[in-house]
Design an enzyme around this catalytic site. Structure first.
Site, PDB file in Angstrom:
ATOM      1  CE  LYS A  18      -4.379   1.433   2.127  1.00  0.00           C
ATOM      2  NZ  LYS A  18      -5.242   1.183   0.969  1.00  0.00           N
ATOM      3  CB  ALA A  19       3.626   2.047  -2.250  1.00  0.00           C
TER       4      ALA A  19
END
Length: 296
Positions: A154-155
């Site tokens: 979850k960048a």
């Protein structure tokens, strides 16, 4: 929407500070390159007080995201959960959305960070996509190829893709977009996973080209409890446009029914769908006190 005011408190590197007075460096890799990871977590007002739903799973995923993109993760998860509860109490929040963010220090190089900071903030936030049935379009944008960036992380930088897809959809008069993967299969919405119903059975894209959503995993658990058959398989747009109903799910979105995709309107009445059953059950689930782990 205003996310904070002069009295709002956030957690930053081990200290609680006023959000209006907190600062960050303008030369950070996170600001310049999107080199950061984050989580979205919900807290609910239950009969046993305010409780954070699946806090451990979210912070474990935050750690995993950091590891996948080589950002140091040096924090104790038990302490982060405890500080999240303190943050809610200090801001007098009962139903809230919690946003932890790990970000990197000043650097203009494209090499991995050697240290990182953590911030946790929270605010009141209703269901992200609202409560009406959604008009959705198949996006002109694709999900990134997992060979280009770890899709399961979850960048922050990944969400430029999401912003572009949602913006394009709304310009066309839709509520949200649905992105395909590089093979033309259904992937996910810009900020949610998708489930499709056909003949009483639910289908959802497999892991690999999608974010492994915690709400997605919860929906699959509920299907097993409710004896709803669930199949993980690749789905085409043709499959979707011959389905009976569909819905999005995610921490911010919760469970959101879909009325139509492009010109296709789902024939099943939403209240009679498996998605509606999941929606009701999910709401009960997040309000049950036994579903929470409180770190004292």
């Amino acid at each position: 929407m205003q996310y904070f005011n002069s009295n709002t408190i956030l957690y930053l590197n081990g200290r609680f500070e006023k959000a209006a007075e907190a600062t960050t460096d303008l030369y950070g890799q996170s600001l310049h390159y999107g080199y950061a990871v984050f989580e979205g977590i919900r807290a609910y007002s239950t009969h046993n007080g305010t409780r954070i739903f699946k806090a451990r799973e979210h912070f474990e995923r935050l750690k995993r995201s950091a590891e996948l993109v080589h950002i140091p993760f040096t924090w104790d998860i038990n302490k982060l959960i405890k500080q999240s509860y303190r943050l809610l109490e200090m801001n007098n929040l009962k139903d809230a959305y919690i946003r932890p963010l790990i970000f990197c220090p000043p650097a203009m190089s494209l090499s991995a960070a050697k240290e990182a900071s953590i911030m946790i903030c929270a605010w009141e936030w209703d269901a992200y996509l609202g409560h009406k049935l959604l008009k959705v379009c198949v996006s002109e944008f694709e999900r990134p190829n997992p060979k280009s960036i770890p899709i399961e992380a979850k960048a922050s930088g990944n969400y430029v893709n999401s912003i572009l897809a949602t913006t394009a959809a709304k310009k066309k008069g839709f509520d949200e977009a649905l992105l395909l993967d590089m093979y033309g299969n259904i992937a996910e919405a810009p900020g949610a996973n998708i489930f499709v119903e056909k003949n009483g059975r639910l289908y959802t894209p497999p892991l690999g080209n999608i974010l492994p959503g915690i709400t997605r995993a919860t929906v699959i658990e509920l299907c097993h409890i409710l004896d709803i058959e669930i199949v993980e398989k690749h789905l085409t747009v043709k499959d979707l446009k011959h389905a009976d109903s569909a819905f999005f799910c995610g921490t911010a979105t919760e469970i959101a029914g879909i009325a139509s995709v492009d010109e296709y309107t789902f024939p099943m009445k939403w209240t009679e769908s498996a998605g509606a059953t999941i929606q009701r059950t999910y709401k009960c689930l997040v309000l049950e006190k036994q579903n929470y782990e409180v770190i004292i």
